[in-house]
Scaffold this motif. Structure first.
Motif, PDB file in Angstrom:
ATOM      1  N   HIS A 154       0.853  -1.192   0.000  1.00  0.00           N
ATOM      2  CA  HIS A 154       0.000   0.000   0.000  1.00  0.00           C
ATOM      3  C   HIS A 154       0.885   1.237   0.000  1.00  0.00           C
ATOM      4  CE1 HIS A 154      -3.690  -2.197   1.863  1.00  0.00           C
ATOM      5  NE2 HIS A 154      -3.462  -2.531   0.609  1.00  0.00           N
ATOM      6  N   SER A 155       0.499   2.222  -0.785  1.00  0.00           N
ATOM      7  CA  SER A 155       1.327   3.405  -0.955  1.00  0.00           C
ATOM      8  C   SER A 155       0.451   4.625  -1.128  1.00  0.00           C
ATOM      9  CB  SER A 155       2.216   3.206  -2.190  1.00  0.00           C
ATOM     10  OG  SER A 155       3.086   4.281  -2.358  1.00  0.00           O
ATOM     11  N   HIS A 156       0.898   5.765  -0.602  1.00  0.00           N
ATOM     12  CA  HIS A 156       0.189   7.027  -0.831  1.00  0.00           C
ATOM     13  C   HIS A 156       0.269   7.417  -2.305  1.00  0.00           C
ATOM     14  CE1 HIS A 156      -0.539   7.768   3.366  1.00  0.00           C
ATOM     15  NE2 HIS A 156       0.742   7.664   3.640  1.00  0.00           N
ATOM     16  N   ASP A 157       1.373   7.078  -2.927  1.00  0.00           N
ATOM     17  CA  ASP A 157       1.603   7.387  -4.341  1.00  0.00           C
ATOM     18  C   ASP A 157       2.353   6.196  -4.934  1.00  0.00           C
ATOM     19  OD1 ASP A 157       2.604   8.227  -6.821  1.00  0.00           O
ATOM     20  OD2 ASP A 157       3.006  10.262  -6.113  1.00  0.00           O
ATOM     21  N   LYS A 158       1.607   5.309  -5.597  1.00  0.00           N
ATOM     22  CA  LYS A 158       2.224   4.071  -6.084  1.00  0.00           C
ATOM     23  C   LYS A 158       3.348   4.340  -7.079  1.00  0.00           C
ATOM     24  CE  LYS A 158      -1.124   3.068  -9.769  1.00  0.00           C
ATOM     25  NZ  LYS A 158      -2.156   2.122 -10.220  1.00  0.00           N
ATOM     26  N   ARG A 159       3.218   5.386  -7.878  1.00  0.00           N
ATOM     27  CA  ARG A 159       4.276   5.700  -8.842  1.00  0.00           C
ATOM     28  C   ARG A 159       5.566   6.112  -8.124  1.00  0.00           C
ATOM     29  NH1 ARG A 159       1.795   5.132 -13.424  1.00  0.00           N
ATOM     30  NH2 ARG A 159      -0.300   5.898 -13.808  1.00  0.00           N
ATOM     31  N   ALA A 160       5.421   6.975  -7.128  1.00  0.00           N
ATOM     32  CA  ALA A 160       6.595   7.436  -6.379  1.00  0.00           C
ATOM     33  C   ALA A 160       7.236   6.279  -5.611  1.00  0.00           C
ATOM     34  CB  ALA A 160       6.208   8.562  -5.420  1.00  0.00           C
TER      35      ALA A 160
END
Length: 123
Positions: free
Chosen positions: A10-16
């Motif tokens: 899980h990520s706040h910004d999957k690209r970053a």
């Protein structure tokens, strides 16, 4: 024999998050797979998923060679990023030497605690 194939990060910004990991560990660029951005690490895929709520910090440890450690460490330092000798942010900007190897911890953009180590625990 079962083996780990993939896990979702899980990520706040999957690209970053995916790009960050690929850059630090010098991996292939993340690949789109459905709603995920997949980063392949030693036969296991970390599937980064966009998550709108609070992201619970997880720990991911990567066994690397001495040369890979040196290169990843140089990229962390070049970013001006803080790193630690211990998983709970102990020993700021220090490297540990557990079991005769080297290791360090650093946070990814979503606060996951990443670790690189050159010798598995227990030697």
């Amino acid at each position: 024999m079962a083996e780990l194939n993939h896990t979702i990060v899980h990520s706040h910004d999957k690209r970053a998050g995916a790009a960050y990991l690929a850059e630090i560990l010098d991996l292939k660029a993340p690949a789109s797979f459905g709603p995920f951005l997949a980063v392949e690490v030693g036969g296991v895929t970390l599937d980064y998923a966009q998550f709108g709520g609070d992201v619970a910090s997880q720990h991911y440890a990567f066994l690397v060679t001495d040369d890979e450690f040196d290169a990843a460490f140089a990229r962390i330092v070049a970013r001006g990023q803080t790193y630690w000798a211990g998983p709970g942010h102990q020993g700021e900007n220090a490297i540990n030497t557990h079991d005769g190897g080297r290791g360090l911890y650093f946070d990814d953009p979503s606060g996951h605690v990443m670790e690189i180590l050159t010798v598995p625990y227990g030697g």
